[in-house]
Every structure is written in structure tokens, then in C-alpha cells.
Design an enzyme around this catalytic site. Structure first.
Site, PDB file in Angstrom:
ATOM      1  NE  ARG A  22      -2.891  10.097   2.700  1.00  0.00           N
ATOM      2  CZ  ARG A  22      -2.806   8.946   3.350  1.00  0.00           C
ATOM      3  NH1 ARG A  22      -3.163   8.846   4.597  1.00  0.00           N
ATOM      4  NH2 ARG A  22      -2.371   7.878   2.722  1.00  0.00           N
ATOM      5  NE  ARG A  26      -6.365   8.176  10.251  1.00  0.00           N
ATOM      6  CZ  ARG A  26      -5.710   7.045  10.139  1.00  0.00           C
ATOM      7  NH1 ARG A  26      -6.135   5.972  10.743  1.00  0.00           N
ATOM      8  NH2 ARG A  26      -4.590   6.981   9.441  1.00  0.00           N
ATOM      9  NE  ARG A  35     -12.899   6.911   8.419  1.00  0.00           N
ATOM     10  CZ  ARG A  35     -13.593   5.792   8.283  1.00  0.00           C
ATOM     11  NH1 ARG A  35     -14.911   5.806   8.362  1.00  0.00           N
ATOM     12  NH2 ARG A  35     -12.976   4.635   8.062  1.00  0.00           N
ATOM     13  CG  ASP A  72      -7.481   6.481  -0.422  1.00  0.00           C
ATOM     14  OD1 ASP A  72      -6.991   7.007   0.587  1.00  0.00           O
ATOM     15  OD2 ASP A  72      -6.936   5.526  -1.020  1.00  0.00           O
ATOM     16  CE1 TYR A 148      -1.512   0.672  -0.191  1.00  0.00           C
ATOM     17  CE2 TYR A 148      -0.881   2.056  -2.047  1.00  0.00           C
ATOM     18  CZ  TYR A 148      -0.899   1.809  -0.687  1.00  0.00           C
ATOM     19  OH  TYR A 148      -0.306   2.697   0.176  1.00  0.00           O
TER      20      TYR A 148
HETATM   21  O1  CP3 Z   1      -4.794  15.012   1.115  1.00  0.00           O
HETATM   22  C1  CP3 Z   1      -5.975  14.947   1.481  1.00  0.00           C
HETATM   23  O2  CP3 Z   1      -6.370  15.397   2.573  1.00  0.00           O
HETATM   24  C2  CP3 Z   1      -6.994  14.358   0.526  1.00  0.00           C
HETATM   25  C3  CP3 Z   1      -7.395  13.032   0.828  1.00  0.00           C
HETATM   26  C4  CP3 Z   1      -6.432  11.865   0.638  1.00  0.00           C
HETATM   27  C5  CP3 Z   1      -6.571  10.659   1.371  1.00  0.00           C
HETATM   28  N1  CP3 Z   1      -5.692   9.760   0.861  1.00  0.00           N
HETATM   29  C6  CP3 Z   1      -7.549  10.442   2.448  1.00  0.00           C
HETATM   30  C7  CP3 Z   1      -7.366   9.307   3.374  1.00  0.00           C
HETATM   31  C8  CP3 Z   1      -5.385  11.680  -0.278  1.00  0.00           C
HETATM   32  C9  CP3 Z   1      -4.763  12.662  -1.281  1.00  0.00           C
HETATM   33  C10 CP3 Z   1      -4.933  10.342  -0.134  1.00  0.00           C
HETATM   34  C11 CP3 Z   1      -3.870   9.755  -0.969  1.00  0.00           C
HETATM   35  C12 CP3 Z   1      -3.374   8.415  -0.671  1.00  0.00           C
HETATM   36  N2  CP3 Z   1      -4.062   7.332  -0.185  1.00  0.00           N
HETATM   37  C13 CP3 Z   1      -2.051   7.988  -0.947  1.00  0.00           C
HETATM   38  C14 CP3 Z   1      -0.969   8.842  -1.576  1.00  0.00           C
HETATM   39  C15 CP3 Z   1      -0.368   9.804  -0.639  1.00  0.00           C
HETATM   40  C16 CP3 Z   1       0.502   9.208   0.415  1.00  0.00           C
HETATM   41  O3  CP3 Z   1       0.217   9.477   1.595  1.00  0.00           O
HETATM   42  O4  CP3 Z   1       1.473   8.515   0.087  1.00  0.00           O
HETATM   43  C17 CP3 Z   1      -1.948   6.638  -0.554  1.00  0.00           C
HETATM   44  C18 CP3 Z   1      -0.716   5.763  -0.646  1.00  0.00           C
HETATM   45  C19 CP3 Z   1      -3.240   6.231  -0.086  1.00  0.00           C
HETATM   46  C20 CP3 Z   1      -3.668   4.888   0.365  1.00  0.00           C
HETATM   47  C21 CP3 Z   1      -4.181   4.926   1.733  1.00  0.00           C
HETATM   48  N3  CP3 Z   1      -5.391   5.455   2.117  1.00  0.00           N
HETATM   49  C22 CP3 Z   1      -3.565   4.425   2.915  1.00  0.00           C
HETATM   50  C23 CP3 Z   1      -2.190   3.772   2.958  1.00  0.00           C
HETATM   51  C24 CP3 Z   1      -4.437   4.655   3.976  1.00  0.00           C
HETATM   52  C25 CP3 Z   1      -4.316   4.176   5.402  1.00  0.00           C
HETATM   53  C26 CP3 Z   1      -3.264   4.859   6.151  1.00  0.00           C
HETATM   54  C27 CP3 Z   1      -3.764   6.129   6.737  1.00  0.00           C
HETATM   55  O5  CP3 Z   1      -3.081   7.145   6.655  1.00  0.00           O
HETATM   56  O6  CP3 Z   1      -4.839   6.073   7.345  1.00  0.00           O
HETATM   57  C28 CP3 Z   1      -5.559   5.360   3.456  1.00  0.00           C
HETATM   58  C29 CP3 Z   1      -6.748   5.823   4.210  1.00  0.00           C
HETATM   59  C30 CP3 Z   1      -7.031   7.265   4.172  1.00  0.00           C
HETATM   60  N4  CP3 Z   1      -7.040   8.039   3.058  1.00  0.00           N
HETATM   61  C31 CP3 Z   1      -7.410   8.066   5.281  1.00  0.00           C
HETATM   62  C32 CP3 Z   1      -7.607   9.354   4.792  1.00  0.00           C
HETATM   63  C33 CP3 Z   1      -8.053  10.561   5.556  1.00  0.00           C
HETATM   64  C34 CP3 Z   1      -7.615   7.594   6.694  1.00  0.00           C
HETATM   65  C35 CP3 Z   1      -8.822   6.727   6.781  1.00  0.00           C
HETATM   66  C36 CP3 Z   1      -9.725   7.050   7.940  1.00  0.00           C
HETATM   67  O7  CP3 Z   1     -10.050   8.218   8.176  1.00  0.00           O
HETATM   68  O8  CP3 Z   1     -10.157   6.086   8.576  1.00  0.00           O
END
Ligand code: CP3
Length: 338
Positions: A22, A26, A35, A72, A148
Site C-alpha cells: 500500500r 493516503r 485523489r 485495488d 468481500y
Molecule cells: O500497494 C499499493 O500501493 C497499490 C494499490 C493497492 C490498493 N489496494 C489501493 C487502495 C493495493 C495493492 C490494494 C490491495 C487491497 N485492497 C487489499 C489487499 C492488501 C491488504 O491491505 O490487505 C485489500 C484487502 C483491499 C480492499 C480495500 N481497498 C480496502 C479494505 C480499502 C479501504 C481501506 C483503506 O485502506 O482505505 C481499499 C481502498 C484503497 N485501496 C485505498 C487505496 C489507496 C484507499 C482509498 C482512498 O484513497 O480513498
């Protein structure tokens, strides 16, 4: 590429390559700026120029060894017809749809077409990224995607998902199988578009009771790896199964790289898997608080001396992590040769 050499066990330099799960997100002000141009997160993920920009941000700032394409795991359910959106201060939400319908309609969903914008973003990004940096593709693993899809993002304890799996055995196993194929297709699209390695995120692996892990986690994983390897025999594949590192022994026959979460004992996992490359293990909460950060990093480096290792967190970086803590981590890693 240093990280690809380590993935391939080619050479072990003293300083391990580093990236962060990640890493685009943010905790970076430059990410928040991009964003804010999008109301809808999925639309953001499907806009190649914006994706390229935020994918490169952590590399420009921190000179990490790998960029991971900004996307994502939930783009798969979304293109299968289960609309995904993100609620502020809540997280992902998924539409209330019939998963039987999703399964039926999945035959007509060609990942290469429906996610072609992700392929395009990878091509763009790879063409800009410097040649010594790797670009990583990724996907969620079938079980994690299903948690999910079944709970629509509302689960807190996974009981609803486990009950579904138990009560609707046939549908559940068909969904796992369908998703295994779609995940493989997505990884192949990423590699074809220029990704140098891929990571499979099984973030909710630990919610599966031990006696069901072969069926829910490892059989789908084997299928995915089989399909990807038929197309790309040599591409490095990282498997991140959160909460189940001690079970990696059951898939130690696979030639993959293992991601290690922060609760696993790295020394034990290293002894258990002496011939595998490992990645991860630094606690995101240690990086967040900064407390004992130096000691935690040294202890990981000490354990992994002379073993092929990629430095990373045990899970995604927390959005409130101070940038100065990331800088400190990299300083310790790069300057403080152990
Ligand atoms: O690693 C990276 O920087 C690449 C981008 C990436 C995102 N999500 C961007 C994202 C990757 C590899 C993911 C994987 C992901 N997404 C997983 C597996 C990894 C882990 O952390 O367990 C999971 C379970 C998700 C599902 C998901 N997406 C959740 C639970 C959330 C909300 C919680 C959160 O951290 O915000 C997201 C949203 C998300 N995916 C954001 C980002 C940057 C935040 C959204 C925003 O910017 O408003």
C-alpha cells in the site's frame, strides 16, 4: 533489477531491496491531491494517467526498488457485475446482487477486455519507470475476494462467509473456481503489459479454519499458479497469506516467494522454508508509532542475513504513518549496514 535478482535468488547483496505494501496512498500529500480529483475510487483506478502518476509517487519520493501498480483487489468483483464503491471512514461496499447470477454472467467477462485500462496503465508506467526498478502487478486471491463479495464489505468476523461456504457448498466452490481463473487472467494481463513480478494478496487467509485451508486457499492458489506458469514459466510470484505463515509448509513445493505478516516469527519461517525467498514482517504499527523502529529493523535484518529477502511491511502501511518514519526506516536500512 535488484529486487528481481533477489526474487530469483541470483545474488544476496548486503542491503535487501525494499518496497511497502500500500505504498501509494493516503499517507502521502501528493496522493491526496490526485485523489481529490475523483469522487469515485474505482473510476480513479480506471484512469490510466492518474494511475501512473500515483504509482510513481512513492518511487520519486523514496527511491524504492519496486513500484506496485495502483489499483485495488476489488476491481475483479466490480467488472464481474457487483458494483464496488468506497465509503469515507468505512471502507469498501459491494452491491447486494445474486452471486449465482454473477457466476452465470462470468462466462462473458473477459478480464483482458474489461480491465484493459489497467493493462494500459501498466504499459505507460513501465515505459516511464527507470530500468533498475521493478513494476509489480497484483490480484486478490479468490477466498479474500469472496469475503468481500459475500458480506458486501460488511463482515467483521467472517461468520457470514464461513456459513455461506458451508451451507452453499456447490455454489461456493464454483465461485472459488471461477475466481481462480479470473485472477490468473488478471495476473497474465499485468505480466503481458509489462509487470516484472506479481503478488497475490490473501489478506483474510487467517479467517479460514486450518482444516479448510487446502480447499479454500491452497487449491485455488495452485490452480492460479499453474495457469500463470503455463504462460509465463519464470515470472516471480509472491504469495501473501496473512495469518497463516506457519501453514506455508503445506505449499513449500511451490517455487514462489512468501510474504510474511508482522505476527509471524520470521526466524521460524526462515528455518521452515530454507530454500524460499521471504518478504515482509515489519509491523505497520511500529512504523506508525516509530517506537523501537530501529531495533525492529535491525532484528529483521539480523535474522535474514545471508538469506534472500525483500524488506517490506507485514501488512499495508497505515494512512496516518508520518513520512519521517518511512524516511527513518529507509535510512536505517541503507546506511546502517549491519
Ligand atoms: O500497494 C499499493 O500501493 C497499490 C494499490 C493497492 C490498493 N489496494 C489501493 C487502495 C493495493 C495493492 C490494494 C490491495 C487491497 N485492497 C487489499 C489487499 C492488501 C491488504 O491491505 O490487505 C485489500 C484487502 C483491499 C480492499 C480495500 N481497498 C480496502 C479494505 C480499502 C479501504 C481501506 C483503506 O485502506 O482505505 C481499499 C481502498 C484503497 N485501496 C485505498 C487505496 C489507496 C484507499 C482509498 C482512498 O484513497 O480513498
Amino acid at each position: 533489477m535488484h529486487i528481481i535478482d533477489v526474487f530469483n535468488k541470483k545474488k544476496v547483496k548486503q542491503i535487501p531491496p525494499v518496497w511497502m505494501m500500500r505504498q501509494a496512498g493516503r499517507y502521502l500529500p501528493e496522493y491526496k491531491k490526485v485523489r481529490s480529483n475523483f469522487k469515485d475510487f474505482i473510476e480513479f483506478c480506471f484512469t490510466p494517467d492518474a494511475v501512473t502518476e500515483v504509482t510513481l509517487q512513492p518511487i520519486d519520493r523514496f527511491d524504492l526498488d519496486a513500484a506496485i501498480i495502483f489499483s485495488d483487489i476489488l476491481v475483479i468483483p466490480h467488472v464481474l457485475g457487483q458494483t464496488v464503491w468506497f465509503e469515507e471512514n468505512y471502507g469498501p461496499r459491494l452491491a447486494d446482487v445474486s452471486l449465482e447470477k454473477i457466476l452465470e454472467n462470468s462466462i462473458d467477462v473477459v478480464i483482458e477486455d474489461s480491465l484493459s485500462c489497467v493493462g494500459l496503465a501498466i504499459q505507460n508506467t513501465r515505459s516511464i519507470l527507470s530500468n533498475d526498478k521493478a513494476l509489480l502487478g497484483f490480484s486478490g486471491a479468490p477466498w479474500t475476494l469472496l469475503t468481500y463479495m459475500i458480506s458486501q464489505g460488511k463482515t467483521s468476523d467472517f461468520n457470514d462467509v464461513l456459513i455461506f461456504a458451508h451451507n452453499d457448498k456447490v455454489l461456493f466452490s464454483k465461485l472459488l473456481d471461477m475466481l481462480s481463473h479470473k485472477v490468473a487472467e488478471l495476473l497474465i494481463l499485468h505480466i503481458k503489459s509489462g509487470a516484472n513480478a506479481v503478488q497475490i494478496f490473501e489478506s483474510w487467509a487467517g479467517a479460514v479454519p486450518e482444516h479448510l485451508r487446502n480447499e479454500y486457499l491452497f487449491n485455488p492458489l495452485r490452480k492460479i499458479i499453474d495457469i500463470v506458469r503455463k504462460n509465463y514459466p519464470d515470472v516471480p510470484i509472491v504469495y501473501y497469506g496473512r495469518g497463516i505463515a506457519t501453514d506455508y509448509i503445506n505449499i513449500a513445493d511451490l517455487s514462489i516467494i512468501f510474504g510474511v505478516d508482522e505476527n509471524a516469527n520470521l526466524a521460524d519461517i526462515k528455518s521452515m522454508l530454507p530454500f524460499h525467498v521471504l518478504q515482509g514482517n515489519l509491523s505497520p504499527s511500529v512504523l506508525l508509532s516509530g517506537e523501537n523502529l530501529d531495533e525492529n529493523i535491525s532484528s529483521i535484518l539480523n535474522v535474514m542475513t545471508n538469506h534472500p529477502f525483500v524488506f517490506n511491511l507485514g501488512h499495508g502501511i497505515n494512512k496516518d504513518t508520518p513520512i519521517s518514519h518511512v524516511e527513518r526506516m529507509l535510512f536505517i536500512l541503507r546506511e546502517n549496514k549491519i
